[in-house]
Design an enzyme around this catalytic site. Structure first.
Site, PDB file in Angstrom:
ATOM      1  N   GLY A  26      -6.437  -2.925   8.590  1.00  0.00           N
ATOM      2  CA  GLY A  26      -7.667  -3.443   8.005  1.00  0.00           C
ATOM      3  C   GLY A  26      -7.754  -3.233   6.497  1.00  0.00           C
ATOM      4  N   SER A  27      -8.955  -2.923   6.050  1.00  0.00           N
ATOM      5  CA  SER A  27      -9.242  -2.860   4.614  1.00  0.00           C
ATOM      6  C   SER A  27      -8.476  -1.783   3.862  1.00  0.00           C
ATOM      7  CB  SER A  27     -10.745  -2.667   4.399  1.00  0.00           C
ATOM      8  OG  SER A  27     -11.431  -3.843   4.775  1.00  0.00           O
ATOM      9  N   THR A  28      -7.843  -0.853   4.558  1.00  0.00           N
ATOM     10  CA  THR A  28      -7.042   0.148   3.841  1.00  0.00           C
ATOM     11  C   THR A  28      -5.897  -0.518   3.080  1.00  0.00           C
ATOM     12  OG1 THR A  28      -5.625   0.617   5.754  1.00  0.00           O
ATOM     13  CG2 THR A  28      -7.591   1.989   5.474  1.00  0.00           C
ATOM     14  N   MET A  29      -5.526  -1.739   3.456  1.00  0.00           N
ATOM     15  CA  MET A  29      -4.431  -2.442   2.776  1.00  0.00           C
ATOM     16  C   MET A  29      -4.854  -3.029   1.437  1.00  0.00           C
ATOM     17  SD  MET A  29      -1.547  -2.254   4.320  1.00  0.00           S
ATOM     18  CE  MET A  29      -2.034  -0.563   4.503  1.00  0.00           C
ATOM     19  N   LYS A  30      -6.138  -3.115   1.178  1.00  0.00           N
ATOM     20  CA  LYS A  30      -6.596  -3.741  -0.071  1.00  0.00           C
ATOM     21  C   LYS A  30      -6.123  -2.972  -1.301  1.00  0.00           C
ATOM     22  CE  LYS A  30     -10.409  -6.015   2.224  1.00  0.00           C
ATOM     23  NZ  LYS A  30     -11.818  -5.951   2.607  1.00  0.00           N
TER      24      LYS A  30
END
Length: 172
Positions: A26-30
């Site tokens: 999820g958003s941890t990849m941003k």
């Protein structure tokens, strides 16, 4: 689980989940996405992107913000990370391109084992290329791929460590 008596527990209870289990991050990849675009000189912290009111049409698919009340307009890269914008993260990924996005993920250790000295380490999944815009947008927000918690922690450690990716190891 008592490591002094491991055979009295089922294999499921003995598993070191941060090393062996994968999930869509999820958003941890941003932050990883932004680091890749920054390192290639494609963006700067104050580069602006139009988040189009929280909706981005890609073919027949629409990327939305995770909260329907988020109808962002123009945001800087810093603000995109702070507000965790899916739409503008996809736009950063388009600027980075599929090839560079995959290379960025691999540079941070995703899609391969980190070599930690613990049995059962998983490598996660990165789809083979070519990637169309739907895959690029999905990967930008941590979907369409998997990673272990250890890989994510190690990637963030590299960001905090000035970009040096280290091989993690277990200590007593």
């Amino acid at each position: 689980f008592d490591p002094n008596n491991p055979l009295s527990y089922s294999p499921d209870r003995r598993r070191n989940r941060p090393v062996t289990d994968t999930f869509e991050p999820g958003s941890t990849m941003k932050a990883i996405l932004v680091a890749g675009a920054l390192s290639r000189g494609l963006i700067e912290p104050n580069t602006k992107f139009d988040c189009e009111g929280g909706r981005l049409k890609i073919g027949r698919r629409v990327i939305r913000e995770s909260d329907s009340r988020h109808r962002f307009g123009v945001l800087t890269v810093n603000e995109i990370l702070a507000r965790s914008s899916n739409v503008c993260s996809a736009k950063i990924a388009f600027k980075l391109g599929a090839k560079n996005l995959l290379e960025t993920l691999q540079e941070f250790g995703f899609g391969d084992k980190l070599g930690v000295d613990f049995p059962g380490e998983a490598k996660g999944i990165l789809q083979p290329q070519p990637w169309d815009n739907n895959v690029v947008a999905s990967v930008a927000i941590g979907h369409g791929m998997t990673a272990t918690p250890l890989q994510i922690a190690n990637a963030y450690a590299a960001i905090a460590n000035g970009g040096w990716l280290k091989r993690p190891y277990l200590v007593k």
